[in-house]
Design an enzyme around this catalytic site. Structure first.
Site: not given
Ligand code: TYM
Length: 347
Positions: A124, A207, A210
């Site tokens: 991230k 993966k 969202k």
């Protein structure tokens, strides 16, 4: 999974959370929520489920009204998927302040080296870690606090959270060791079922998420029947027919993903899905999968929309959940403060 009664010192208690950082995906549903409902309904555990709103603000600025909407919509999603706010404690994290308070203690227990190794932090923060928030770095310590402020013994999650749960055990063990107590349990991770890692419909090696900019890569729990059918029809696959066993899918991650999704939706195994479909064409399988997904998901999205018509009722449910949660968290935090030597917290 071990027998929940094998740790007599701790009440068998489940905790898990989902970030209200966007809509719910099929990955959240199959990887997490289905198990949440199952563990609630088994009756072996007290169950606590959480919208982790404090975690949701660690990555990027979310418009305040959007965060509030997402939190309520996630609550509606939990209930529509089968979480009963009477049987389970349903909360948003920020309404139970002991999460953040224990999070601070754990910031002082966790080591920088441990945090540096977290793959989600590395993914991230990317190459620009200097611009990432301090909260994103400390995220896993708050997650450990979410779990341990309930003395939770079991945490159902998808595969991507396993490393964070190892860290949770490391934090509990170091706290217990440093202070010479046996206060926090070493929580068990529950990663079970056919869909512990649901992959993108556009790339079976990535993966389903969202945060993927391509909406067609995922099924959202708010998608209507036509959208669900179209996304499965257009899912990336290959021209080969289905094999009769899983060995035949080792180099076909996109197809393997669809088979896993089918099995998880049906509550069977990928082996069973393939056994009766050897030689079948993928075009036909995708239609079958879309029908199954619509049958399972459409009632959930309809119920979510109905619940969202009454946001005041959702707020009441969350306030009541927080009250019940604090019966557990206040004494555990108080005792933690006492163990640490902070003055004024004797029960
Ligand atoms: P989050 O919000 O990313 O995801 C919530 C749950 O959904 C699972 N999941 C998936 N499972 C299978 N396939 C996928 N593609 C997929 N995508 C998501 C996740 O594994 C997770 O179980 N850090 C957590 C939230 C959290 C938490 C906690 C979880 C905060 N505190 C304490 C458990 C206990 C997170 O970001 O999940």
């Amino acid at each position: 999974m071990s027998d929940p009664t094998s740790a007599p010192a701790f009440t068998p208690r489940v905790f898990s959370g989902i970030q209200p950082s966007g809509g719910l995906t099929l990955g959240n549903y199959l990887g997490a929520m289905v198990k949440f409902v199952d563990m609630q309904d088994r009756g072996d555990f007290e169950t606590v489920y959480c919208m982790v709103d404090l975690h949701a603000i660690t990555a990027k600025l979310i418009e305040p009204a959007t965060l509030a909407h997402n939190t309520r919509e996630l609550c509606a999603g939990f209930i529509a998927a089968g979480i009963d706010p009477e049987k389970s404690i349903l909360i948003n994290q920020s309404q139970v302040p002991e999460h953040a308070q224990l999070g601070w203690i754990f910031n002082c227990v966790a080591r920088m080296g441990w945090m540096d190794r977290m793959t989600q932090w590395k993914d991230k923060a990317g190459k620009d870690a200097e611009r990432a928030s301090l909260g994103l770095y400390a995220y896993p310590a708050l997650m450990a606090a979410d779990i341990l402020v309930y003395h939770a013994t079991h945490v159902p999650v998808g595969e991507d959270q396993m490393q964070h749960l190892e860290l949770t055990r490391d934090i509990a063990a170091k706290f217990n060791h440093d202070y010479g107590v046996d206060f926090f349990p070493l929580t068990e991770t529950v990663v079970e079922g056919a869909a512990t890692r649901v992959m993108s419909l556009k790339d079976g090696t990535k993966k389903m998420s969202k945060s993927d900019p391509v909406d067609a890569s995922r099924i959202n729990l708010t998608d209507d029947a036509d959208t669900i059918a179209k996304k499965f029809r257009k899912a990336k696959t290959d021209p080969e027919p289905l094999p009769g066993s899983l060995d035949g899918l080792s180099a076909r991650p996109d197809v393997r993903n669809l088979v896993n999704i089918f099995a998880a939706l049906e509550g069977t195994t990928p082996e069973a899905v393939l056994a009766s479909r050897e030689g079948g064409m993928l075009g036909h399988f995708k239609v079958e999968l879309a029908d199954l997904a619509v049958a399972k998901l459409a009632p959930i999205s309809t119920e979510m929309a109905r619940l969202m018509d009454d946001p005041a009722e959702i707020d009441r449910i969350l306030a009541r959940g927080a009250e019940r949660a604090r019966e557990i968290t206040v004494p555990i935090l108080q005792r933690t403060y006492e163990i640490v030597g902070l003055v004024g917290h004797a029960p």
